[in-house]
Write a protein that holds these residues in place. Sequence first.
Motif, PDB file in Angstrom:
ATOM      1  N   ILE A  70       0.877  -1.227   0.197  1.00  0.00           N
ATOM      2  CA  ILE A  70       0.113   0.111   0.138  1.00  0.00           C
ATOM      3  C   ILE A  70       0.852   1.320   0.146  1.00  0.00           C
ATOM      4  CG2 ILE A  70      -2.013  -1.177   1.009  1.00  0.00           C
ATOM      5  CD1 ILE A  70      -1.305   0.101   3.667  1.00  0.00           C
ATOM      6  N   ASN A  71       1.968   1.199   0.198  1.00  0.00           N
ATOM      7  CA  ASN A  71       2.955   2.328   0.332  1.00  0.00           C
ATOM      8  C   ASN A  71       3.529   2.405  -0.921  1.00  0.00           C
ATOM      9  OD1 ASN A  71       2.326   3.423   2.981  1.00  0.00           O
ATOM     10  ND2 ASN A  71       3.746   1.625   3.695  1.00  0.00           N
ATOM     11  N   ASP A  72       4.324   3.602  -1.169  1.00  0.00           N
ATOM     12  CA  ASP A  72       4.987   4.070  -2.398  1.00  0.00           C
ATOM     13  C   ASP A  72       6.182   3.111  -2.518  1.00  0.00           C
ATOM     14  OD1 ASP A  72       5.320   5.118  -4.813  1.00  0.00           O
ATOM     15  OD2 ASP A  72       6.264   6.892  -3.863  1.00  0.00           O
ATOM     16  N   LYS A  73       6.338   1.819  -2.791  1.00  0.00           N
ATOM     17  CA  LYS A  73       7.315   1.180  -2.908  1.00  0.00           C
ATOM     18  C   LYS A  73       7.789   0.770  -4.469  1.00  0.00           C
ATOM     19  CE  LYS A  73       8.639   1.100   1.337  1.00  0.00           C
ATOM     20  NZ  LYS A  73       9.412   2.137   1.820  1.00  0.00           N
ATOM     21  N   LYS A  74       8.608   0.115  -4.931  1.00  0.00           N
ATOM     22  CA  LYS A  74       9.065   0.053  -5.980  1.00  0.00           C
ATOM     23  C   LYS A  74       8.416  -1.423  -6.535  1.00  0.00           C
ATOM     24  CE  LYS A  74      13.081   2.592  -6.753  1.00  0.00           C
ATOM     25  NZ  LYS A  74      14.328   2.714  -7.304  1.00  0.00           N
ATOM     26  N   VAL A  75       8.547  -1.671  -7.764  1.00  0.00           N
ATOM     27  CA  VAL A  75       7.821  -2.950  -7.957  1.00  0.00           C
ATOM     28  C   VAL A  75       8.444  -4.395  -7.448  1.00  0.00           C
ATOM     29  CG1 VAL A  75       7.309  -4.588 -10.212  1.00  0.00           C
ATOM     30  CG2 VAL A  75       7.333  -2.055 -10.205  1.00  0.00           C
ATOM     31  N   ALA A  76       9.574  -4.667  -7.423  1.00  0.00           N
ATOM     32  CA  ALA A  76      10.106  -5.786  -6.946  1.00  0.00           C
ATOM     33  C   ALA A  76       9.580  -5.951  -5.231  1.00  0.00           C
ATOM     34  CB  ALA A  76      11.875  -5.820  -6.771  1.00  0.00           C
ATOM     35  N   PRO A  77       9.651  -5.223  -4.513  1.00  0.00           N
ATOM     36  CA  PRO A  77       9.331  -5.427  -3.182  1.00  0.00           C
ATOM     37  C   PRO A  77       7.469  -5.674  -3.117  1.00  0.00           C
ATOM     38  CG  PRO A  77      10.345  -3.505  -3.151  1.00  0.00           C
ATOM     39  CD  PRO A  77      10.195  -4.003  -4.320  1.00  0.00           C
ATOM     40  N   LYS A  78       6.927  -5.129  -4.114  1.00  0.00           N
ATOM     41  CA  LYS A  78       5.549  -5.268  -4.224  1.00  0.00           C
ATOM     42  C   LYS A  78       5.325  -6.934  -4.902  1.00  0.00           C
ATOM     43  CE  LYS A  78       3.794  -0.479  -4.640  1.00  0.00           C
ATOM     44  NZ  LYS A  78       2.740  -0.238  -4.127  1.00  0.00           N
TER      45      LYS A  78
END
Length: 192
Positions: A130-138
């Motif tokens: 839900i936070n503004d993280k990059k694609v890989a962690p998501k």
Amino acid sequence: MTTAELYEELNYVNHSREKRLHYANLMIKNPDLIPKLLDILFRVDDKTSPRAAWVFEFMCSNNINTIIPHLDDFTEQMHKIHLDSAVRPVAKICELITKSHTSKQDNQIKKALTATHKERIIEVCFDYMINDKKVAPKAYSMTTLYILGKEYDWIHPELVLILEQDFALQSAAFKARAKQILYKIKKEKING
């Protein structure tokens, strides 16, 4: 090797597989260094923290059982990690732990992973989603949550909601992984 000496050594770690593997093997051969590595990893505002995360990820990839004595510390503090280059390895480690936990092969993670560890992993993965993280962690978080959603029935509905809400705004890589996860959840729902 002291924590200060290990800290200095980590300056030689870069994105190369060779360097990460060298230091991961050093940790596996010297498990007394792992708490020192974690100490550096959890210096969350330090530029060396991601280097410690890379080594820790490679160590876990090579031998997931090396994390077992440190599951409490790792899961208790991982939510503090915020530098993007350290978040990705943490998310990957959560995926590795979860995959081991649900593996068909008998392993030590199955015995060591507690409900508290799983709750902390779930929490951090939802935070990454839900936070503004990059694609890989998501992407790693999606997989982790999908797997743990088989055990905790409330996870899949929440995950579907997040994936569907974010779908249009995300990158092609996110969409590809999200489609896979949504398909698997839908298929399981149909097959009961």
